[in-house]
Design an enzyme around this catalytic site. Sequence first.
Site, short mmCIF file in Angstrom:
data_model
loop_
_atom_site.label_atom_id
_atom_site.label_comp_id
_atom_site.label_asym_id
_atom_site.label_seq_id
_atom_site.Cartn_x
_atom_site.Cartn_y
_atom_site.Cartn_z
N ILE A 181 0.70 -1.09 0.14
CA ILE A 181 0.10 -0.08 0.26
C ILE A 181 0.85 1.23 -0.09
CG2 ILE A 181 -0.41 0.04 2.60
CD1 ILE A 181 -2.90 1.28 -0.31
N ASP B 222 -7.59 -2.38 5.24
CA ASP B 222 -7.58 -2.76 6.50
C ASP B 222 -6.40 -3.65 6.68
OD1 ASP B 222 -8.62 -4.86 4.38
OD2 ASP B 222 -8.09 -6.28 5.82
N GLY C 234 -5.46 -7.07 0.20
CA GLY C 234 -5.99 -6.02 1.46
C GLY C 234 -5.11 -5.03 1.65
N GLU C 235 -4.89 -4.29 2.60
CA GLU C 235 -4.30 -3.16 2.90
C GLU C 235 -4.83 -1.90 1.94
OE1 GLU C 235 -0.08 -3.48 1.87
OE2 GLU C 235 0.00 -5.40 2.90
N GLY C 236 -5.83 -2.04 1.43
CA GLY C 236 -6.32 -0.88 0.53
C GLY C 236 -5.50 -1.05 -0.85
#
Lengths: 365, 365
Positions: B101, B180, B330-332
């Site tokens: 990210i 997240d 994830g992680e955006g």
Amino acid sequence: MHLDAQLQTLCERIPGPAEAAAAAARQRLDSLTKPRHSLGQLESLLVRLSASTSVVCPTVNAPAVLLAAADHGVANEGVSAYPQVVTVQMVQNFLIGGAAINALAAEAGARIILVDAGVAGDLPNHPGLLRLGIRRGSGNIAREPAMHPDEARQAMLAGAQLVESAYTQSPGLDMLLLADMGIANTTPTAALTSAYTGAAPAETVGRGTGIDDAMLEQKRRVVTMALQRCGNPDRTTPALTLLSELGGLEIAVLAGATLAAAAQRIPILLDGYITTSAALVAAGLAPSVTTHLFASHRSAEPGHRLALEHLGLTVDAGAGPLLQLDLRLGEGSGAALALPLILSATRLMRNMATFGEAGVSDRDT
Amino acid sequence: MHLDAQLQTLCERIPGPAEAAAAAARQRLDSLTKPRHSLGQLESLLVRLSASTSVVCPTVNAPAVLLAAADHGVANEGVSAYPQVVTVQMVQNFLIGGAAINALAAEAGARIILVDAGVAGDLPNHPGLLRLGIRRGSGNIAREPAMHPDEARQAMLAGAQLVESAYTQSPGLDMLLLADMGIANTTPTAALTSAYTGAAPAETVGRGTGIDDAMLEQKRRVVTMALQRCGNPDRTTPALTLLSELGGLEIAVLAGATLAAAAQRIPILLDGYITTSAALVAAGLAPSVTTHLFASHRSAEPGHRLALEHLGLTVDAGAGPLLQLDLRLGEGSGAALALPLILSATRLMRNMATFGEAGVSDRDT
């Protein structure tokens, strides 16, 4: 029917995949602080970029959109929703910066190389417009060849030379985005796609910029006529024959540019259906060109999927189109929209920490 | 079980679609020099952006990734390929800039707001890390509620306040990307998705970061246990009950942030499955939140599609996910990858010439 020596040499120089770089890229991807394969299709994209460029962490600093415009005699058969004059008008729109590709290329940080490959109308002299002067529009493929084989060769060579001068001059060229403009040009593209894939015109002809049912029927008839006129050619027919019988001048320029880029390990980012048909011709001349082809998107044209599959540009092969947004604009718009994804992927490859560097526990350690 | 007054007020303030702006956006799109609808799904994206922001040609100058990290007691049930300590390690990786990210947000020009919503381990004091101090990790949802309703309220309010301070301070906030981090957090997400959509755990539980068949079976059993423990709740169950019984602290923070952004007509760009479950909770509290939700991608998790459909974020509704790249990071990461597409689309809307301005013939003129 032969290529000239220059094009022949180009075809022979195109390298296959750089296996060592690809393997090193795969290894690096598995060492980065993320679950293995969690970047999905971007991981296979990165491995393919390494195979094309022979660089483990490639950068894209000087991408260019080669935007080739031309007219098509087949426009007279009533196959497009727009009058032929729109080709000239859109070239002028490119010059004033008002078209979609102007906005998208600016956003993505790519420059535009605009070439009049054979527009039928009058265009002003402009420093931002390269003019080939081969001919004004191609023949009506329903009734005659698109162009003489010498003209096809000339246009391909011009495309190759455009790429060669782009990468030898500042700021260089490290990714080539193919782009087209030409009223009626999904018709020659459908004919070429039928020839290469063996699919009937019913499968390769779509609505282009948005024709109605009656025009769609007419367009299918026209493609059938064109294929019959030259003896229903197929993938065993020499590529130069297919190009001169069924193609278009912008398609020829883009095919030649593709060969030249591939010969220099410069990845080629396809746009939609028309640019993909140029890649069909290039791959027909030199199969190893496919190592260097990248699919930006799958357009709303049904034949585009068939053409991409013929080139091996599928998700199953780890080479699927990055976007599926029902685009049907052309001009390189899909390629320019996908370019930031490629820039993001290359940045991940360069900048992410490995498990060791970041002190993060890998699942297997 | 009641929301507190502050959250209730927030929910009541969320506006529905700005119909006039949306209609003007549709009209402008049809006047631009391109075949009508030829930008495909980007056109419905632009119309929805106008409906959300009430601006015909919206700009995105100050996007931020709200990256909320938390731990989950259910990690003790053996539902993840990674040990719980990886949550702490990845937060530290975010702080040193080594995660996916970090690279993607930098490439897209978005800043990261990193918040420890409830990580179980020790984290250093760092100016780049906001800490809520509500609790260290949620309860094991297979055996107990994730958190007390008061904790869920607190976490939601904290998320709302983060958004409020982001848009009132320089450089402002005009697009919120949800993100997240939390080992095992696809498990509470699957439980929430089952509750909201009515789909069985067999449909909502996936492989997360890459678990094997045996762990997949175990994860399904755990989600089934969690749902049974609290009486197999469904979409009629109060959202705060679902969140506190089955959720997680980062999910609560992101749900609260979603409400606050929607109340200010700030479009919310979802990432993958976890952030979409936060949106399920937010939409459960305030259905008009969906006007302001945008799907960046559809992940490899099978339940993600169900959650997006529940929110009306489908291609048929003109609100489909922009990317389908089998991401599961994830992680955006998916939101940050999709952001350039949105920036490109808004630039098209602002910068393209109309038919009249460019002197290009429209098909109907």
